[in-house]
Write a protein that holds these residues in place. Structure first.
Motif, PDB file in Angstrom:
ATOM      1  N   ASP A   1      -8.588   5.593   7.990  1.00 50.91           N
ATOM      2  CA  ASP A   1      -8.289   7.008   8.217  1.00 50.91           C
ATOM      3  C   ASP A   1      -7.588   7.223   9.558  1.00 50.91           C
ATOM      4  O   ASP A   1      -6.654   8.031   9.662  1.00 50.91           O
ATOM      5  N   LYS A   2      -8.043   6.498  10.578  1.00 49.19           N
ATOM      6  CA  LYS A   2      -7.412   6.638  11.900  1.00 49.19           C
ATOM      7  C   LYS A   2      -6.020   6.016  11.905  1.00 49.19           C
ATOM      8  O   LYS A   2      -5.119   6.493  12.609  1.00 49.19           O
ATOM      9  N   LEU A   3      -5.830   4.968  11.110  1.00 51.05           N
ATOM     10  CA  LEU A   3      -4.501   4.370  10.983  1.00 51.05           C
ATOM     11  C   LEU A   3      -3.540   5.377  10.357  1.00 51.05           C
ATOM     12  O   LEU A   3      -2.402   5.539  10.814  1.00 51.05           O
ATOM     13  N   LYS A   4      -4.002   6.063   9.331  1.00 45.73           N
ATOM     14  CA  LYS A   4      -3.159   7.078   8.693  1.00 45.73           C
ATOM     15  C   LYS A   4      -2.857   8.224   9.658  1.00 45.73           C
ATOM     16  O   LYS A   4      -1.762   8.798   9.637  1.00 45.73           O
ATOM     17  N   LEU A   5      -3.809   8.534  10.510  1.00 43.57           N
ATOM     18  CA  LEU A   5      -3.610   9.580  11.505  1.00 43.57           C
ATOM     19  C   LEU A   5      -2.517   9.173  12.484  1.00 43.57           C
ATOM     20  O   LEU A   5      -1.633   9.965  12.821  1.00 43.57           O
ATOM     21  N   LEU A   6      -2.554   7.916  12.931  1.00 43.85           N
ATOM     22  CA  LEU A   6      -1.520   7.413  13.831  1.00 43.85           C
ATOM     23  C   LEU A   6      -0.153   7.434  13.149  1.00 43.85           C
ATOM     24  O   LEU A   6       0.850   7.839  13.746  1.00 43.85           O
TER      25      LEU A   6
ATOM     26  N   MET B   1      -6.117  -6.734   8.447  1.00 39.56           N
ATOM     27  CA  MET B   1      -5.466  -7.105   7.188  1.00 39.56           C
ATOM     28  C   MET B   1      -5.999  -6.286   6.019  1.00 39.56           C
ATOM     29  O   MET B   1      -5.255  -5.912   5.110  1.00 39.56           O
ATOM     30  N   ALA B   2      -7.302  -5.989   6.049  1.00 40.12           N
ATOM     31  CA  ALA B   2      -7.927  -5.232   4.964  1.00 40.12           C
ATOM     32  C   ALA B   2      -7.423  -3.800   4.898  1.00 40.12           C
ATOM     33  O   ALA B   2      -7.481  -3.161   3.844  1.00 40.12           O
ATOM     34  N   ASN B   3      -6.902  -3.296   6.031  1.00 47.56           N
ATOM     35  CA  ASN B   3      -6.428  -1.921   6.087  1.00 47.56           C
ATOM     36  C   ASN B   3      -4.941  -1.802   5.775  1.00 47.56           C
ATOM     37  O   ASN B   3      -4.339  -0.748   6.006  1.00 47.56           O
ATOM     38  N   GLN B   4      -4.356  -2.887   5.282  1.00 52.04           N
ATOM     39  CA  GLN B   4      -2.954  -2.865   4.882  1.00 52.04           C
ATOM     40  C   GLN B   4      -2.815  -3.023   3.372  1.00 52.04           C
ATOM     41  O   GLN B   4      -3.710  -3.536   2.708  1.00 52.04           O
ATOM     42  N   MET B   5      -1.684  -2.598   2.865  1.00 46.27           N
ATOM     43  CA  MET B   5      -1.358  -2.818   1.462  1.00 46.27           C
ATOM     44  C   MET B   5      -1.321  -4.323   1.215  1.00 46.27           C
ATOM     45  O   MET B   5      -0.780  -5.091   2.018  1.00 46.27           O
ATOM     46  N   SER B   6      -1.904  -4.782   0.135  1.00 48.25           N
ATOM     47  CA  SER B   6      -1.995  -6.217  -0.124  1.00 48.25           C
ATOM     48  C   SER B   6      -0.644  -6.815  -0.502  1.00 48.25           C
ATOM     49  O   SER B   6       0.254  -6.118  -0.996  1.00 48.25           O
ATOM     50  N   ASP B   7      -0.498  -8.117  -0.259  1.00 46.61           N
ATOM     51  CA  ASP B   7       0.720  -8.818  -0.666  1.00 46.61           C
ATOM     52  C   ASP B   7       0.927  -8.700  -2.174  1.00 46.61           C
ATOM     53  O   ASP B   7       2.060  -8.556  -2.644  1.00 46.61           O
ATOM     54  N   GLU B   8      -0.168  -8.771  -2.915  1.00 41.48           N
ATOM     55  CA  GLU B   8      -0.074  -8.696  -4.378  1.00 41.48           C
ATOM     56  C   GLU B   8       0.573  -7.382  -4.819  1.00 41.48           C
ATOM     57  O   GLU B   8       1.438  -7.367  -5.714  1.00 41.48           O
ATOM     58  N   ASP B   9       0.183  -6.280  -4.167  1.00 41.71           N
ATOM     59  CA  ASP B   9       0.752  -4.981  -4.517  1.00 41.71           C
ATOM     60  C   ASP B   9       2.212  -4.883  -4.073  1.00 41.71           C
ATOM     61  O   ASP B   9       3.042  -4.287  -4.770  1.00 41.71           O
ATOM     62  N   LYS B  10       2.524  -5.465  -2.917  1.00 41.69           N
ATOM     63  CA  LYS B  10       3.914  -5.458  -2.444  1.00 41.69           C
ATOM     64  C   LYS B  10       4.802  -6.265  -3.389  1.00 41.69           C
ATOM     65  O   LYS B  10       5.927  -5.848  -3.716  1.00 41.69           O
ATOM     66  N   ILE B  11       4.303  -7.408  -3.822  1.00 43.30           N
ATOM     67  CA  ILE B  11       5.081  -8.292  -4.692  1.00 43.30           C
ATOM     68  C   ILE B  11       5.441  -7.597  -6.007  1.00 43.30           C
ATOM     69  O   ILE B  11       6.538  -7.769  -6.537  1.00 43.30           O
ATOM     70  N   LYS B  12       4.513  -6.789  -6.511  1.00 42.38           N
ATOM     71  CA  LYS B  12       4.773  -6.059  -7.767  1.00 42.38           C
ATOM     72  C   LYS B  12       5.964  -5.114  -7.630  1.00 42.38           C
ATOM     73  O   LYS B  12       6.644  -4.815  -8.611  1.00 42.38           O
ATOM     74  N   LEU B  13       6.212  -4.635  -6.419  1.00 42.25           N
ATOM     75  CA  LEU B  13       7.271  -3.657  -6.185  1.00 42.25           C
ATOM     76  C   LEU B  13       8.568  -4.290  -5.677  1.00 42.25           C
ATOM     77  O   LEU B  13       9.597  -3.615  -5.607  1.00 42.25           O
ATOM     78  N   ALA B  14       8.514  -5.579  -5.318  1.00 44.96           N
ATOM     79  CA  ALA B  14       9.644  -6.234  -4.659  1.00 44.96           C
ATOM     80  C   ALA B  14      10.683  -6.741  -5.645  1.00 44.96           C
ATOM     81  O   ALA B  14      10.368  -7.100  -6.778  1.00 44.96           O
ATOM     82  N   THR B  15      11.928  -6.784  -5.170  1.00 41.84           N
ATOM     83  CA  THR B  15      12.998  -7.415  -5.942  1.00 41.84           C
ATOM     84  C   THR B  15      12.950  -8.930  -5.752  1.00 41.84           C
ATOM     85  O   THR B  15      13.090  -9.690  -6.706  1.00 41.84           O
ATOM     86  N   TYR B  16      12.749  -9.363  -4.492  1.00 43.95           N
ATOM     87  CA  TYR B  16      12.701 -10.785  -4.165  1.00 43.95           C
ATOM     88  C   TYR B  16      11.550 -11.070  -3.201  1.00 43.95           C
ATOM     89  O   TYR B  16      11.199 -10.221  -2.375  1.00 43.95           O
ATOM     90  N   ILE B  17      11.006 -12.272  -3.326  1.00 49.38           N
ATOM     91  CA  ILE B  17       9.910 -12.718  -2.466  1.00 49.38           C
ATOM     92  C   ILE B  17      10.428 -13.824  -1.552  1.00 49.38           C
ATOM     93  O   ILE B  17      11.095 -14.761  -2.010  1.00 49.38           O
ATOM     94  N   ILE B  18      10.098 -13.736  -0.260  1.00 48.50           N
ATOM     95  CA  ILE B  18      10.404 -14.793   0.702  1.00 48.50           C
ATOM     96  C   ILE B  18       9.080 -15.403   1.132  1.00 48.50           C
ATOM     97  O   ILE B  18       8.247 -14.733   1.742  1.00 48.50           O
ATOM     98  N   ASP B  19       8.878 -16.679   0.792  1.00 52.19           N
ATOM     99  CA  ASP B  19       7.613 -17.363   1.082  1.00 52.19           C
ATOM    100  C   ASP B  19       7.699 -18.054   2.439  1.00 52.19           C
ATOM    101  O   ASP B  19       8.463 -18.992   2.622  1.00 52.19           O
ATOM    102  N   ASN B  20       6.906 -17.582   3.378  1.00 59.75           N
ATOM    103  CA  ASN B  20       6.907 -18.139   4.740  1.00 59.75           C
ATOM    104  C   ASN B  20       5.656 -18.973   5.000  1.00 59.75           C
ATOM    105  O   ASN B  20       5.099 -18.953   6.096  1.00 59.75           O
ATOM    106  N   SER B  21       5.227 -19.709   3.982  1.00 57.16           N
ATOM    107  CA  SER B  21       4.025 -20.538   4.120  1.00 57.16           C
ATOM    108  C   SER B  21       4.341 -21.956   4.578  1.00 57.16           C
ATOM    109  O   SER B  21       3.432 -22.742   4.832  1.00 57.16           O
TER     110      SER B  21
ATOM    111  N   ILE C   1      -8.551   0.570  17.725  1.00 58.01           N
ATOM    112  CA  ILE C   1      -9.135   1.727  17.046  1.00 58.01           C
ATOM    113  C   ILE C   1      -8.615   1.849  15.616  1.00 58.01           C
ATOM    114  O   ILE C   1      -9.391   1.961  14.659  1.00 58.01           O
ATOM    115  N   VAL C   2      -7.306   1.825  15.465  1.00 53.08           N
ATOM    116  CA  VAL C   2      -6.718   2.172  14.166  1.00 53.08           C
ATOM    117  C   VAL C   2      -6.762   1.044  13.150  1.00 53.08           C
ATOM    118  O   VAL C   2      -6.808   1.302  11.938  1.00 53.08           O
ATOM    119  N   PHE C   3      -6.752  -0.202  13.606  1.00 52.82           N
ATOM    120  CA  PHE C   3      -6.674  -1.290  12.640  1.00 52.82           C
ATOM    121  C   PHE C   3      -8.038  -1.685  12.068  1.00 52.82           C
ATOM    122  O   PHE C   3      -8.132  -2.600  11.261  1.00 52.82           O
TER     123      PHE C   3
END
Length: 200
Positions: free
Chosen positions: A79-84, A160-180, A73-75
């Motif tokens: 809006d329902k994800l935010k409710l949860l 995945m579309a309902n989550q904050m993007s990696d690009e936005d997280k990276i802008k706020l991060a001190t360090y990046i760990i690449d698990n590719s 339901i939430v993913f």
């Protein structure tokens, strides 16, 4: 003096693998997901609010939460994800802050890792001296989630579309760990960051 590291990463990034490795090193870790699971286990404090907002359809007959039904339901609905999240996030945040306060009162001298999936979304980066974001390629995330959750490609993409993007997280991060890539490469990155913080 206590030093706080915030660890986060999107679904399928492998954040849990990083967190597990850190715990195995004997480093103090506060896991937001673990706290949330305790709140949503049978007779947990968050269940009445979840039942109120989502109904009996997300519960088994014995009263335990049907996490898969709730996830379906939430993913797919932001809006329902935010409710949860409103049912659990505030309480989880309060518990985390209480644990940190207790460590400080007891003169804890070392590193504490806050393992929080919604670290930036909830503003908890303000608690941290630095933040680590675990990332990997989009295709690898999709492959991992399809295998792990035995679900459809559409469901994975919606989640995945309902989550904050990696690009936005990276802008706020001190360090990046690449698990590719390989686990050895992943562990090497973690070791270097732990060394930098005098953890090992």
């Amino acid at each position: 003096m206590m030093r706080i590291i915030g660890l986060t990463g999107g679904i399928g990034s492998g954040k849990s693998t990083v967190s597990e490795y850190i715990r195995e090193k004997g480093i103090k870790t506060i896991d937001a997901d673990e706290i949330s699971r305790n709140l949503t286990k049978k007779d947990g404090a968050a269940l009445p609010a979840i039942r109120k907002f989502f109904g009996e359809q997300v519960f088994f007959e014995d009263g335990t939460l049907n996490r898969k039904a709730l996830g379906n339901i939430v993913f797919s609905d932001r809006d329902k994800l935010k409710l949860l999240e409103s049912c659990t996030t505030e309480v989880v945040d309060r518990i985390i802050r209480k644990e940190l306060a207790e460590l400080k009162e007891n003169d804890f001298n070392g590193v504490v890792v806050l393992d929080i999936p919604l670290l930036f979304e909830g503003g908890d980066q303000v608690l941290c001296d630095e933040t680590w974001v675990v990332t990997c390629s989009y295709d690898i995330k999709v492959e991992r989630l399809l295998k792990r959750d035995n679900t459809t490609l559409e469901a994975v993409k919606n989640r995945m579309a309902n989550q904050m993007s990696d690009e936005d997280k990276i802008k706020l991060a001190t360090y990046i760990i690449d698990n590719s890539f390989s686990l050895d490469y992943l562990y090497t990155q973690i070791e270097l960051l732990l060394l930098k913080n005098n953890c090992i």
